[in-house]
Each structure stands twice: as C-alpha cells, then as structure tokens.
Design a protein around this motif. Structure first.
Motif, PDB file in Angstrom:
ATOM      1  N   LYS A 197     -21.121   6.084  45.444  1.00 52.28           N
ATOM      2  CA  LYS A 197     -20.399   6.000  44.181  1.00 52.28           C
ATOM      3  C   LYS A 197     -20.699   4.662  43.505  1.00 52.28           C
ATOM      4  CE  LYS A 197     -15.682   6.176  42.395  1.00 52.28           C
ATOM      5  NZ  LYS A 197     -15.809   5.009  41.535  1.00 52.28           N
ATOM      6  N   ASN A 198     -20.747   4.686  42.169  1.00 52.48           N
ATOM      7  CA  ASN A 198     -20.936   3.444  41.407  1.00 52.48           C
ATOM      8  C   ASN A 198     -19.798   2.470  41.706  1.00 52.48           C
ATOM      9  OD1 ASN A 198     -22.487   5.428  40.092  1.00 52.48           O
ATOM     10  ND2 ASN A 198     -22.165   4.536  38.093  1.00 52.48           N
ATOM     11  N   ARG A 199     -20.117   1.193  41.717  1.00 55.02           N
ATOM     12  CA  ARG A 199     -19.075   0.169  41.812  1.00 55.02           C
ATOM     13  C   ARG A 199     -18.626  -0.263  40.421  1.00 55.02           C
ATOM     14  NH1 ARG A 199     -18.570  -2.485  46.947  1.00 55.02           N
ATOM     15  NH2 ARG A 199     -16.867  -3.481  45.853  1.00 55.02           N
ATOM     16  N   VAL A 200     -19.443  -0.001  39.415  1.00 50.78           N
ATOM     17  CA  VAL A 200     -19.140  -0.304  38.015  1.00 50.78           C
ATOM     18  C   VAL A 200     -19.504   0.935  37.211  1.00 50.78           C
ATOM     19  CG1 VAL A 200     -19.762  -1.752  36.042  1.00 50.78           C
ATOM     20  CG2 VAL A 200     -19.659  -2.754  38.328  1.00 50.78           C
ATOM     21  N   HIS A 201     -18.718   1.250  36.176  1.00 53.81           N
ATOM     22  CA  HIS A 201     -19.064   2.401  35.347  1.00 53.81           C
ATOM     23  C   HIS A 201     -18.609   2.172  33.912  1.00 53.81           C
ATOM     24  CE1 HIS A 201     -14.903   3.527  36.481  1.00 53.81           C
ATOM     25  NE2 HIS A 201     -14.870   4.021  35.258  1.00 53.81           N
ATOM     26  N   PHE A 202     -19.162   2.950  33.003  1.00 53.50           N
ATOM     27  CA  PHE A 202     -18.759   2.899  31.597  1.00 53.50           C
ATOM     28  C   PHE A 202     -17.542   3.785  31.378  1.00 53.50           C
ATOM     29  CE2 PHE A 202     -23.464   2.291  30.498  1.00 53.50           C
ATOM     30  CZ  PHE A 202     -23.335   0.924  30.389  1.00 53.50           C
ATOM     31  N   ASP A 203     -16.646   3.350  30.504  1.00 55.69           N
ATOM     32  CA  ASP A 203     -15.566   4.173  29.968  1.00 55.69           C
ATOM     33  C   ASP A 203     -15.898   4.374  28.495  1.00 55.69           C
ATOM     34  OD1 ASP A 203     -14.109   4.269  32.338  1.00 55.69           O
ATOM     35  OD2 ASP A 203     -12.914   2.512  31.836  1.00 55.69           O
ATOM     36  N   LEU A 204     -16.170   5.605  28.097  1.00 59.95           N
ATOM     37  CA  LEU A 204     -16.522   5.909  26.715  1.00 59.95           C
ATOM     38  C   LEU A 204     -15.294   6.403  25.963  1.00 59.95           C
ATOM     39  CD1 LEU A 204     -19.882   7.849  27.239  1.00 59.95           C
ATOM     40  CD2 LEU A 204     -19.519   5.378  26.994  1.00 59.95           C
ATOM     41  N   LEU A 211     -26.333  17.123  26.475  1.00 66.04           N
ATOM     42  CA  LEU A 211     -27.379  16.109  26.657  1.00 66.04           C
ATOM     43  C   LEU A 211     -27.849  15.992  28.107  1.00 66.04           C
ATOM     44  CD1 LEU A 211     -25.921  13.239  24.423  1.00 66.04           C
ATOM     45  CD2 LEU A 211     -27.853  14.757  23.891  1.00 66.04           C
ATOM     46  N   GLY A 212     -27.127  16.630  29.041  1.00 66.24           N
ATOM     47  CA  GLY A 212     -27.549  16.611  30.440  1.00 66.24           C
ATOM     48  C   GLY A 212     -26.544  16.046  31.419  1.00 66.24           C
ATOM     49  N   ALA A 213     -25.362  15.642  30.949  1.00 65.34           N
ATOM     50  CA  ALA A 213     -24.328  15.129  31.854  1.00 65.34           C
ATOM     51  C   ALA A 213     -23.611  16.290  32.536  1.00 65.34           C
ATOM     52  CB  ALA A 213     -23.318  14.290  31.074  1.00 65.34           C
ATOM     53  N   THR A 214     -22.964  15.993  33.648  1.00 62.75           N
ATOM     54  CA  THR A 214     -22.161  16.991  34.355  1.00 62.75           C
ATOM     55  C   THR A 214     -20.726  16.493  34.494  1.00 62.75           C
ATOM     56  OG1 THR A 214     -22.815  16.064  36.487  1.00 62.75           O
ATOM     57  CG2 THR A 214     -24.095  17.931  35.686  1.00 62.75           C
ATOM     58  N   VAL A 215     -19.793  17.419  34.554  1.00 60.07           N
ATOM     59  CA  VAL A 215     -18.385  17.082  34.731  1.00 60.07           C
ATOM     60  C   VAL A 215     -18.094  16.995  36.223  1.00 60.07           C
ATOM     61  CG1 VAL A 215     -16.011  17.890  34.400  1.00 60.07           C
ATOM     62  CG2 VAL A 215     -17.695  18.156  32.561  1.00 60.07           C
ATOM     63  N   LEU A 216     -17.482  15.886  36.640  1.00 58.01           N
ATOM     64  CA  LEU A 216     -17.074  15.724  38.031  1.00 58.01           C
ATOM     65  C   LEU A 216     -15.592  16.041  38.209  1.00 58.01           C
ATOM     66  CD1 LEU A 216     -18.981  12.417  38.899  1.00 58.01           C
ATOM     67  CD2 LEU A 216     -19.711  14.786  39.286  1.00 58.01           C
ATOM     68  N   ARG A 217     -14.764  15.544  37.292  1.00 54.74           N
ATOM     69  CA  ARG A 217     -13.328  15.831  37.303  1.00 54.74           C
ATOM     70  C   ARG A 217     -12.853  15.882  35.860  1.00 54.74           C
ATOM     71  NH1 ARG A 217     -14.184  12.139  40.985  1.00 54.74           N
ATOM     72  NH2 ARG A 217     -13.337  10.371  39.844  1.00 54.74           N
ATOM     73  N   PRO A 245     -27.630  12.203  34.043  1.00 53.18           N
ATOM     74  CA  PRO A 245     -28.622  13.037  34.728  1.00 53.18           C
ATOM     75  C   PRO A 245     -29.059  12.559  36.106  1.00 53.18           C
ATOM     76  CG  PRO A 245     -29.175  12.902  32.410  1.00 53.18           C
ATOM     77  CD  PRO A 245     -28.046  11.931  32.660  1.00 53.18           C
ATOM     78  N   GLU A 246     -28.834  11.277  36.432  1.00 54.71           N
ATOM     79  CA  GLU A 246     -29.182  10.776  37.765  1.00 54.71           C
ATOM     80  C   GLU A 246     -27.956  10.567  38.649  1.00 54.71           C
ATOM     81  OE1 GLU A 246     -32.042   7.668  38.099  1.00 54.71           O
ATOM     82  OE2 GLU A 246     -33.484   8.720  36.831  1.00 54.71           O
ATOM     83  N   GLY A 247     -26.790  11.046  38.205  1.00 60.98           N
ATOM     84  CA  GLY A 247     -25.593  11.000  39.041  1.00 60.98           C
ATOM     85  C   GLY A 247     -24.728   9.767  38.889  1.00 60.98           C
TER      86      GLY A 247
END
Length: 111
Positions: A63-70, A86-92, A103-105
């Motif tokens: 899991k990422n230790r840092v992520h964007f909040d859009l 655009l290629g994203a997937t929903v996780l929750r 696209p790369e998780g």
C-alpha cells in the motif's frame, strides 16, 4: 524561508502510461519529451507540485504510504465515473469519499 514541494515522483512500470493517466485526471498535459523511462506532468494552475514518473525494475508490492486526495469538481460519483473511464479502478466506494487506484495500482481518494 521554509522549503516547498516542487514535485512528487512516482515509481512506475511505464512512466509514459502513468503520466498520461494523471495528466488527463488533473486536466494538464504530458511534457513532449516524456518517454516510457521518464515522464513529466506540470501542475495544472499555479501552486500545485509537478509530477515526475520514473521507470523502475520492481513492481508495486505494498500500500502507498502517501496518496493524493482529489476534490471532485461536481459529485463524487461523476468524478469517479470519469476517472474509471481513464483507467482507474474503485477499491472502496462511499458517498463522500471513494478510494481508487491508478492504472499501476497507486491508491488515491476522491472526495
């Protein structure tokens, strides 16, 4: 005077593929000299950090230790649908916050 964030760098399998996704997601362009080894996306508007993408030999393993909040410009549902196209997937999924992956998780949130 304190430091500021000039850029954020993502390790990637294919820098150009990931740069194209994030450029489209953020409403900006991929630098014309970008390649699959190294790609650059300038921040849309003033003040945001630029994003670099660099090809690395290993894949993402945790899991990422840092992520964007859009922040969605309209409803979260509409922005999630646009990012999925655009290629994203929903996780929750949630009403006010949805966790997605590029696209790369790499995880990010839409609120």
């Amino acid at each position: 005077m304190p430091a500021y964030i000039k850029s954020v760098t993502f390790d990637s399998v294919d820098a150009l593929v990931l740069a194209r996704f994030w450029a489209a997601a953020l409403g900006t362009d991929v630098d014309e000299e970008s390649t699959s080894d190294k790609a650059f996306v300038e921040a849309a508007g003033w003040g945001g950090p630029n994003i670099w993408f660099a090809r690395v030999p290993e894949g993402k393993t945790a899991k990422n230790r840092v992520h964007f909040d859009l922040r969605a410009p309209g409803t979260v549902a509409d922005e999630v649908a646009r990012l999925r196209a655009l290629g994203a997937t929903v996780l929750r999924a949630g009403d006010d916050l949805t966790v997605m992956a590029d696209p790369e998780g790499n995880e990010f949130c839409v609120e």
